[in-house]
Design an enzyme around this catalytic site. Structure first.
Site, mmCIF file in Angstrom:
data_model
loop_
_atom_site.group_PDB
_atom_site.id
_atom_site.type_symbol
_atom_site.label_atom_id
_atom_site.label_comp_id
_atom_site.label_asym_id
_atom_site.label_seq_id
_atom_site.Cartn_x
_atom_site.Cartn_y
_atom_site.Cartn_z
ATOM 1 N N LYS A 1 -57.321 -50.447 20.683
ATOM 2 C CA LYS A 1 -57.210 -49.733 19.460
ATOM 3 C C LYS A 1 -58.165 -50.051 18.489
ATOM 4 O O LYS A 1 -58.024 -51.340 18.046
ATOM 5 C CB LYS A 1 -55.695 -49.699 18.953
ATOM 6 C CG LYS A 1 -55.421 -48.624 17.879
ATOM 7 C CD LYS A 1 -53.734 -48.480 17.771
ATOM 8 C CE LYS A 1 -53.657 -47.280 16.859
ATOM 9 N NZ LYS A 1 -52.071 -46.943 16.651
ATOM 10 N N GLU B 1 -35.676 -41.224 18.606
ATOM 11 C CA GLU B 1 -34.834 -40.883 17.506
ATOM 12 C C GLU B 1 -33.474 -40.356 17.828
ATOM 13 O O GLU B 1 -32.639 -40.814 17.258
ATOM 14 C CB GLU B 1 -35.617 -39.664 16.632
ATOM 15 C CG GLU B 1 -36.954 -39.955 15.939
ATOM 16 C CD GLU B 1 -38.064 -40.194 16.893
ATOM 17 O OE1 GLU B 1 -39.055 -40.249 16.409
ATOM 18 O OE2 GLU B 1 -38.016 -39.657 17.881
ATOM 19 N N ARG C 1 -35.675 -34.189 15.979
ATOM 20 C CA ARG C 1 -35.607 -34.383 17.259
ATOM 21 C C ARG C 1 -34.116 -34.770 17.649
ATOM 22 O O ARG C 1 -33.852 -34.924 18.805
ATOM 23 C CB ARG C 1 -36.652 -35.309 17.905
ATOM 24 C CG ARG C 1 -38.096 -35.054 17.136
ATOM 25 C CD ARG C 1 -39.035 -35.751 17.730
ATOM 26 N NE ARG C 1 -39.439 -35.183 19.063
ATOM 27 C CZ ARG C 1 -40.437 -35.662 19.797
ATOM 28 N NH1 ARG C 1 -41.021 -36.947 19.610
ATOM 29 N NH2 ARG C 1 -40.941 -35.262 20.918
#
Length: 640
Positions: free
Chosen positions: A283, A366, A394
């Site tokens: 990354k 979540e 969610r």
């Protein structure tokens, strides 16, 4: 400056380039990304990490005939550059410009709108099934990151993919980070695979050799059991999870080696059934500042690319939340903090530093986070779950079923409520007041400023039931009544456990000979309301006002509201939430049930998804700015 990039306007241009030219192009793209994102802001580190992967996909496959489904989608900048949007890249995430995520309405190359994580395998599998039902011929490639793969939906899709045995490719982009460092058993599992690179490279070489041709592919299918037996004897546990699902594991592969990537994707064309390709990337690749601190460069504002992102002297609202909760945990050992892979974004990194044993990052999960909090509260702990408004959507079932039914004392710290700006439709927190409103056994608060937010968090500690506190994105801010000349006797009313549901009176001057307007504002809309009123009072004697800071969506002290409304000619509700089902619906209900018949003007987000742009631009467009509120009030006289 960008020699090869200048000549790339479609995926067909990629196909004409050899490996050496593609490697030069990759460098050009990274320079282009850093320079452009430094001007617009955006997701930088993740896009720098997928340059070679994106080039290889477009080199081998025939997009848009072949379907690329990007998980989350914030890593599609390279894809956008390659697919004809390079010239418009300066408009990225700007008002009416390019979206920072895939958008079907923006390009035929964007196959599926995304913005939340863990969705690409499900969507890709749906496309593959549709293809086979319709007897069509195309490849489906779902690209998903290691952070997104911790989401339960991804695992559900993988399980279904293994059962259905559909011909598709899952590209697993493993950079060991989502936004912050990954956590959880699956992350550890994939790390274990990487550490056994020799064994897996051996397996990969066998696969490549056996599948270079169609004949080799047929031989490979017959020899597959022998190959797997051989690999298992060397490393019996490393590839077990993916293979046990009935999905062929390939990797890990160097995600920055174009030759290896292209060769691998070419080979996959000759392998039937579901394939899982493990790609190892870095990354922030190619930009030293992003490589050193990739979490800092996940999402950035404008910056000087020559020196990198500099630390801001301003404290974010999220940091205020994390620091406040950390202080409370210093004297209350029952307080625990939970995040779903967003410690920095929610400010809980401050809590982690001081109370690591009571801090839990559950990964992008979540639903689990909410029920996990319910379990903690059942056994006497005081859990706080800090989560973005759009992501809490969610876990709605868990919020109702596992927390609210038994009124568990879980507190939801709902970050990024209202309009968030440049991330657009998938990230605006425009529904939370509406989706929280119908749930029984919950106290819902929305502060006018940072000081009130701190007091609400402290108040929540004393409430022995479910609490939700929603607040906006941005830096800490304070409501300064003194800057509005018409407010001369305001003193902040202290929040109290004994006055939950009571709105705060900001201004109360009704004059009989005027149009008397009673305004109820919830959350951070109070400054816009007061600015609008101040402008009207400077230019007109036709109006007089009452202004209230609601503070609470649930409960609401009906008697106070009715008393405030009775002498008004017009009632106005103001909220940065959709008009349907939110704060205005409660005002309407109170008036109806108490037979108080006044005209109610609802100033809120319209019944529509709001695109990306700065918050100020969006508020102006949808009628939430102070100027729009002033205009709405000024138009009242024709209705009376």
């Amino acid at each position: 400056m960008y020699n090869f990039l200048d000549g790339v306007n479609s995926p067909n241009d990629i196909k004409k380039l050899n490996i050496k030219e593609l490697e030069i192009l990759a460098k050009d793209i990274r320079k282009f990304l850093v320079k452009n994102v430094s001007n617009t802001g955006g997701h930088l580190a993740s896009n720098l990490g997928v340059v070679e992967l994106t080039l290889a996909l477009h080199k081998v496959f025939e997009c848009p005939k072949d379907k690329f489904v990007w998980d989350v989608g914030h890593q599609t900048y390279v894809h956008k550059i390659i697919t004809g949007r390079k010239r418009n890249f300066s408009t990225l995430r700007q008002y009416k410009g390019l979206s920072g995520f895939p958008k079907e309405c923006e390009s035929e190359y964007d196959m599926f709108d995304t913005g939340h994580s863990s969705t690409s395998v499900s969507a890709g599998l749906g496309m593959a099934v549709a293809r086979d039902i319709k007897n069509e011929d195309y490849d489906v490639i779902s690209i998903i990151g290691d952070g997104a793969f911790t989401g339960g939906m991804a695992m559900e899709a993988m399980n279904n993919l293994g059962f259905l045995k559909k011909n598709m490719v899952v590209v697993f982009n493993d950079n060991e980070m989502s936004i912050d460092k990954n956590t959880g058993a699956f992350s550890a599992y994939m790390s274990k695979i990487i550490h056994n690179t020799d064994t897996l490279s051996f397996k990969d070489r066998i696969d490549k050799i056996m599948n270079m041709t169609q004949v080799g592919g047929k031989i490979s299918q017959k020899a597959n059991k022998l190959t797997e037996t051989l690999i298992s004897s060397i490393s019996p546990q490393e590839c077990g999870l993916i293979d046990a699902m009935g999905i062929r594991y390939i990797g890990p592969i160097d995600g920055h080696d174009l030759s290896e990537l292209i060769e691998t994707f070419e080979c996959l064309k000759y392998i039937d059934g579901p394939k899982f390709v493990h790609i190892k990337t870095v990354k922030g690749k190619g930009y030293k500042y992003a490589e050193l601190t990739p979490e800092k460069y996940h999402g950035v504002g404008k910056f000087d690319y020559k020196v990198g992102v500099e630390s801001s002297s301003k404290r974010s609202i999220s940091a205020v939340v994390g620091q406040t909760l950390s202080q409370m945990a210093g004297y209350n050992d029952k307080i625990v903090a939970i995040t779903a892979a967003m410690p920095s974004g929610t400010g809980l990194n401050y809590f982690e530093e001081r109370h690591p044993n009571r801090y839990f990052d559950v990964g992008i999960a979540e639903q689990h986070a909410v029920t996990f909090a319910a379990g903690l509260s059942k056994m006497g702990m005081k859990p706080y779950f800090a989560v973005y408004s759009t992501f809490l959507q969610r876990a709605y079932d868990q919020l109702i079923h596992d927390v609210s039914i038994n009124s568990r004392p879980v507190t939801f710290l709902i970050d990024r409520a209202g309009l968030v700006g440049n991330d657009g439709e998938t990230h605006h927190g425009q529904f939370d007041l509406s989706y929280l409103n119908p749930i029984p056994n919950i106290t819902v608060m929305a502060p006018k400023d940072t000081e009130e937010l701190i007091n609400m968090i402290k108040l929540s500690e004393r409430i022995d039931s479910t609490v939700a506190i929603r607040y906006p994105r941005g830096n800490e801010y304070k409501f300064e009544a003194s800057k509005y000349e018409f407010i001369d006797e305001y003193e902040s009313e202290e929040l109290s456990y004994y006055t939950i549901g009571k709105p705060e009176k900001i201004y109360d001057v009704f004059i009989d000979s005027t149009k008397r307007v009673c305004i109820f504002s919830i959350g951070n809309m109070l400054d816009d309301v007061c600015q609008a009123v101040a402008n009207i009072l400077k230019t007109s004697d036709d109006y007089s006002f009452k202004i209230y800071n609601a503070r609470y969506l649930k409960p609401m002290d009906e008697e106070i509201y009715i008393n405030a409304i009775q002498d008004a000619d017009i009632v106005i509700s103001v909220e940065d939430n959709v008009k349907t089902g939110g704060f205005s619906s409660n005002i309407e209900k109170i008036m109806s049930e108490n037979n108080v018949y006044k005209e109610l003007i609802k100033i809120a987000i319209p019944d529509a998804f709001v695109a990306h742009g700065s918050v100020d631009e969006l508020k102006e467009e949808i009628g939430l700015s102070s100027r729009a509120i002033e205009k709405a009030i000024s138009g009242i006289k024709s209705n009376i």
